[in-house]
Every structure is written in C-alpha cells, then in structure tokens.
Design a protein around this motif. Structure first.
Motif, PDB file in Angstrom:
ATOM      1  N   SER A  75     -76.266 -16.177  12.510  1.00 39.00           N
ATOM      2  CA  SER A  75     -76.973 -16.399  11.249  1.00 39.00           C
ATOM      3  C   SER A  75     -76.060 -16.188  10.057  1.00 39.00           C
ATOM      4  N   ASP A  76     -76.448 -16.818   8.979  1.00 36.64           N
ATOM      5  CA  ASP A  76     -75.768 -16.656   7.715  1.00 36.64           C
ATOM      6  C   ASP A  76     -76.058 -15.266   7.165  1.00 36.64           C
ATOM      7  N   GLY A  77     -75.325 -14.849   6.137  1.00 37.11           N
ATOM      8  CA  GLY A  77     -75.514 -13.535   5.546  1.00 37.11           C
ATOM      9  C   GLY A  77     -76.747 -13.447   4.677  1.00 37.11           C
ATOM     10  N   GLY A  78     -76.919 -12.281   4.057  1.00 42.04           N
ATOM     11  CA  GLY A  78     -78.057 -12.022   3.208  1.00 42.04           C
ATOM     12  C   GLY A  78     -77.648 -11.708   1.785  1.00 42.04           C
ATOM     13  N   VAL A  79     -78.535 -11.004   1.072  1.00 39.13           N
ATOM     14  CA  VAL A  79     -78.341 -10.682  -0.333  1.00 39.13           C
ATOM     15  C   VAL A  79     -78.619  -9.202  -0.536  1.00 39.13           C
ATOM     16  N   VAL A  80     -77.772  -8.522  -1.315  1.00 34.62           N
ATOM     17  CA  VAL A  80     -78.061  -7.153  -1.705  1.00 34.62           C
ATOM     18  C   VAL A  80     -78.209  -7.077  -3.217  1.00 34.62           C
ATOM     19  N   GLN A  81     -78.960  -6.089  -3.656  1.00 35.55           N
ATOM     20  CA  GLN A  81     -79.144  -5.852  -5.079  1.00 35.55           C
ATOM     21  C   GLN A  81     -78.103  -4.858  -5.578  1.00 35.55           C
ATOM     22  N   GLU A  82     -77.512  -5.167  -6.737  1.00 34.94           N
ATOM     23  CA  GLU A  82     -76.552  -4.273  -7.375  1.00 34.94           C
ATOM     24  C   GLU A  82     -77.177  -3.790  -8.678  1.00 34.94           C
ATOM     25  N   ARG A  83     -77.323  -2.469  -8.826  1.00 37.16           N
ATOM     26  CA  ARG A  83     -78.032  -1.922  -9.968  1.00 37.16           C
ATOM     27  C   ARG A  83     -77.089  -1.603 -11.130  1.00 37.16           C
ATOM     28  N   SER A  84     -77.635  -1.670 -12.342  1.00 37.34           N
ATOM     29  CA  SER A  84     -76.889  -1.207 -13.500  1.00 37.34           C
ATOM     30  C   SER A  84     -76.567   0.276 -13.343  1.00 37.34           C
ATOM     31  N   TRP A  85     -75.379   0.655 -13.822  1.00 33.82           N
ATOM     32  CA  TRP A  85     -74.854   2.021 -13.794  1.00 33.82           C
ATOM     33  C   TRP A  85     -74.305   2.419 -12.427  1.00 33.82           C
ATOM     34  N   ASP A  86     -74.551   1.629 -11.410  1.00 35.30           N
ATOM     35  CA  ASP A  86     -73.972   1.869 -10.099  1.00 35.30           C
ATOM     36  C   ASP A  86     -72.968   0.753  -9.806  1.00 35.30           C
ATOM     37  N   TYR A  87     -72.203   0.920  -8.749  1.00 33.29           N
ATOM     38  CA  TYR A  87     -71.221  -0.111  -8.421  1.00 33.29           C
ATOM     39  C   TYR A  87     -70.890  -0.064  -6.934  1.00 33.29           C
ATOM     40  N   LEU A  88     -70.296  -1.154  -6.476  1.00 36.76           N
ATOM     41  CA  LEU A  88     -69.803  -1.257  -5.106  1.00 36.76           C
ATOM     42  C   LEU A  88     -68.294  -1.027  -5.104  1.00 36.76           C
ATOM     43  N   THR A  89     -67.817  -0.233  -4.173  1.00 40.46           N
ATOM     44  CA  THR A  89     -66.384   0.006  -4.042  1.00 40.46           C
ATOM     45  C   THR A  89     -65.856  -0.766  -2.840  1.00 40.46           C
ATOM     46  N   VAL A  90     -64.808  -1.532  -3.078  1.00 34.57           N
ATOM     47  CA  VAL A  90     -64.214  -2.398  -2.069  1.00 34.57           C
ATOM     48  C   VAL A  90     -62.848  -1.835  -1.683  1.00 34.57           C
ATOM     49  N   ASN A  91     -62.631  -1.634  -0.392  1.00 32.93           N
ATOM     50  CA  ASN A  91     -61.290  -1.361   0.117  1.00 32.93           C
ATOM     51  C   ASN A  91     -60.775  -2.664   0.708  1.00 32.93           C
ATOM     52  N   PRO A  92     -59.890  -3.363  -0.023  1.00 32.40           N
ATOM     53  CA  PRO A  92     -59.466  -4.691   0.431  1.00 32.40           C
ATOM     54  C   PRO A  92     -58.347  -4.683   1.461  1.00 32.40           C
ATOM     55  N   ASN A  93     -57.831  -3.494   1.798  1.00 31.47           N
ATOM     56  CA  ASN A  93     -56.718  -3.417   2.759  1.00 31.47           C
ATOM     57  C   ASN A  93     -55.512  -4.227   2.308  1.00 31.47           C
ATOM     58  N   PHE A  94     -55.252  -4.204   1.009  1.00 31.26           N
ATOM     59  CA  PHE A  94     -54.095  -4.900   0.473  1.00 31.26           C
ATOM     60  C   PHE A  94     -52.819  -4.102   0.737  1.00 31.26           C
ATOM     61  N   VAL A  95     -51.700  -4.811   0.687  1.00 27.10           N
ATOM     62  CA  VAL A  95     -50.385  -4.171   0.654  1.00 27.10           C
ATOM     63  C   VAL A  95     -49.743  -4.545  -0.675  1.00 27.10           C
ATOM     64  N   ALA A  96     -48.906  -3.648  -1.179  1.00 28.44           N
ATOM     65  CA  ALA A  96     -48.255  -3.878  -2.462  1.00 28.44           C
ATOM     66  C   ALA A  96     -47.439  -5.171  -2.423  1.00 28.44           C
ATOM     67  N   ASN A  97     -47.451  -5.911  -3.538  1.00 29.24           N
ATOM     68  CA  ASN A  97     -46.704  -7.170  -3.607  1.00 29.24           C
ATOM     69  C   ASN A  97     -46.385  -7.505  -5.059  1.00 29.24           C
ATOM     70  N   GLY A  98     -45.661  -8.573  -5.249  1.00 30.88           N
ATOM     71  CA  GLY A  98     -45.398  -9.091  -6.584  1.00 30.88           C
ATOM     72  C   GLY A  98     -44.292  -8.414  -7.351  1.00 30.88           C
ATOM     73  N   GLY A  99     -43.465  -7.600  -6.680  1.00 30.70           N
ATOM     74  CA  GLY A  99     -42.351  -6.961  -7.361  1.00 30.70           C
ATOM     75  C   GLY A  99     -42.743  -5.648  -8.008  1.00 30.70           C
ATOM     76  N   GLY A 100     -42.034  -5.270  -9.053  1.00 26.03           N
ATOM     77  CA  GLY A 100     -42.312  -4.020  -9.737  1.00 26.03           C
ATOM     78  C   GLY A 100     -41.866  -2.821  -8.934  1.00 26.03           C
TER      79      GLY A 100
END
Length: 276
Positions: A75-100
């Motif tokens: 099945s396809d995914g669903g929908v969640v509600q995101e409330r004002s004053w709260d937030y979702l935290t994403v761990n994207p599993n990125f690695v450093a890139n782009g120099g610097g």
C-alpha cells in the motif's frame, strides 16, 4: 547494477480526484532517507534510513491512510499532522561533503509533500538547520503573501497557495546555489551561501517545520525523502507534483522487467534493481 526509481501516487485525500500526470525516473544515487507514514502504529518509522522523532509526544498523533493499494499487500503511505510549535526531527544519515572543513554537509536535497492547514496570514517555517535544538530562525519560510525564501537568499517572485497540497524540493549546493521547487517547478533560485555557512548541516539531523519564535503553522505531511547530493532541475522536474493542489500524481506503473521490486514510497516509490 543499474537502478531507477519511479515516482507515482503520493497521498490521496477523500476529496481528491485522480487525473493523469507524467511519471518520471529519478536516479536514486545518494538516497539516504525515506519516510512515508505507512501505518498508524509505525507512522514515524523509516522506510529507508533512521526513524523520525518529534519534539512533542502528541505531535503527529493524527494519522490517515494508507490510501492506495499498488500491488496485493503493498500500500501507499499515509498522512500525519504537524502541529504549530512542534516539529519533526530528521536524521538523514548524511556524510559531510562540498569541501570546507569536512565537518559539514554542503550538498543535499530534501523533498516533502505538504499542505498547510492553519495560519495562512502568518509566516510558516518549512525547515530548520539548527540541529542543536531549534534556537534560531528557520531557514525557509512561506510568507503570508505566498512567496518563499529567507532574507539571505531573497524571496520568490512567484507565489504558492500553501493551503493546498504541493511537493516541495530544496536543493542546496553551498557556494553554487540554493534552489526551491514546487511541484517540480523552480520557484526560487536564491542567492547561494558560503561553504560551511548558512544551510550547511550537521551530518546527523535537521528539523522540519521549526522556528525558534514559533513562526510555524499546522499542516499535513505526506512523504519525506533526503538525498546526500544536490539535485538538478531536470531531476526535480521528473518527480512531478500535485495538479492544482488537489489531484495526486498518476498512480504508479510497475515496469515489467525481471527484477527485484521493493515498495519504498514518495508516495509510491518503487526501486527496480537490474543485474547485468
């Protein structure tokens, strides 16, 4: 091994009608996270990568879906509600890139399907790069007039009706560009920021719909995905988007190839692995 990802239907609300839209192919190279809110019990679990977390145990408590059966038992995914004053935290599993310094992520893409449901006359933060705890201004806003941007990049001249569903894509290559797309169309080609400067990320997390002074609004979130590279305009256009904010992209067509098919989502995202 050659991989292709086909993007198809995302989330269908009860009032949505189905119509035709192009299906594009997107190279999955660099895909590090995918969240499609597959069930009420596991709504913040990752399909690819690490689970989402929330700033409030009641955040994203409202859930609806799944909506569309793609194949028997899938099945396809669903929908969640995101409330004002709260937030979702994403761990994207990125690695450093782009120099610097080598400690920051300077090239990445974030994609999410979203409908703002309150505060249309107020500012609404779409994401926050301050992973330490949402202690600074958000990094991308929808203004009450429907333009998108932030002071450092400038704001779009085109406007978006944020009260309807859209697929938002943020493609960042610090030192080169900061681009925001809505339904596959470039809406902001902003002033690029310095390498390791604004919009650079820690490798472990960022926040969606967060701002330190509560300039974020209630909304519905369909699907979220992250890539550890900056996508080009053609790739983002291939993902498609919502038609007039109401009609979901065309239902997915399974490519009849002798391959292993895994349902991933962005709403219905199928990875096809081909061996040669």
């Amino acid at each position: 091994m050659k991989r292709r990802i086909l993007f198809g239907c995302v989330v269908m609300l009860a009032a949505a009608s189905v119509a035709s839209a192009a299906i594009g192919e997107v190279d999955p190279t660099g895909l590090t996270g995918l969240w499609r809110f597959a069930s009420s019990a596991t709504k913040l679990d990752a399909t690819v990568g690490s689970d989402l977390t929330t700033s409030n145990v009641n955040n994203s408590a409202w859930y609806s879906g799944p909506w569309t059966e793609i194949n028997p038992g899938l099945s396809d995914g669903g929908v969640v509600q995101e409330r004002s004053w709260d937030y979702l935290t994403v761990n994207p599993n990125f690695v450093a890139n782009g120099g610097g310094s080598g400690s920051w992520v300077n090239e990445y893409t974030i994609v999410f399907d979203y409908q703002q449901t309150s505060g249309l006359a107020s500012w609404n933060s779409l994401y926050q790069t301050n992973a330490a705890g949402n202690t600074s201004d958000g990094d991308l806003f929808i203004k009450p007039d429907g333009t998108i941007g932030v002071g450092d990049t400038g704001y779009s001249t085109a406007t978006v009706d944020s009260s309807t569903w859209h697929r938002y894509a943020i493609s960042v290559d610090n030192g080169s560009f900061f681009r925001v797309y809505v339904d596959g169309v470039l809406i902001l080609d902003g002033i690029p920021q310095a390498i390791d400067g604004r919009f650079s990320l820690y490798t472990d997390k960022f926040h969606l719909f967060a701002d330190d002074s509560w300039e974020d609004q209630w909304g519905l979130v369909g699907t979220v995905a992250t890539w550890n590279r900056a996508m080009g305009s053609d790739e983002v256009a291939d993902m498609g988007g919502w038609i007039n904010g109401a009609t979901m992209p065309t239902a997915l067509t399974i490519v009849p190839e002798p391959a292993t098919m895994i349902l991933l989502g962005l709403g219905s995202l199928v990875a096809i692995r081909r061996k040669k």
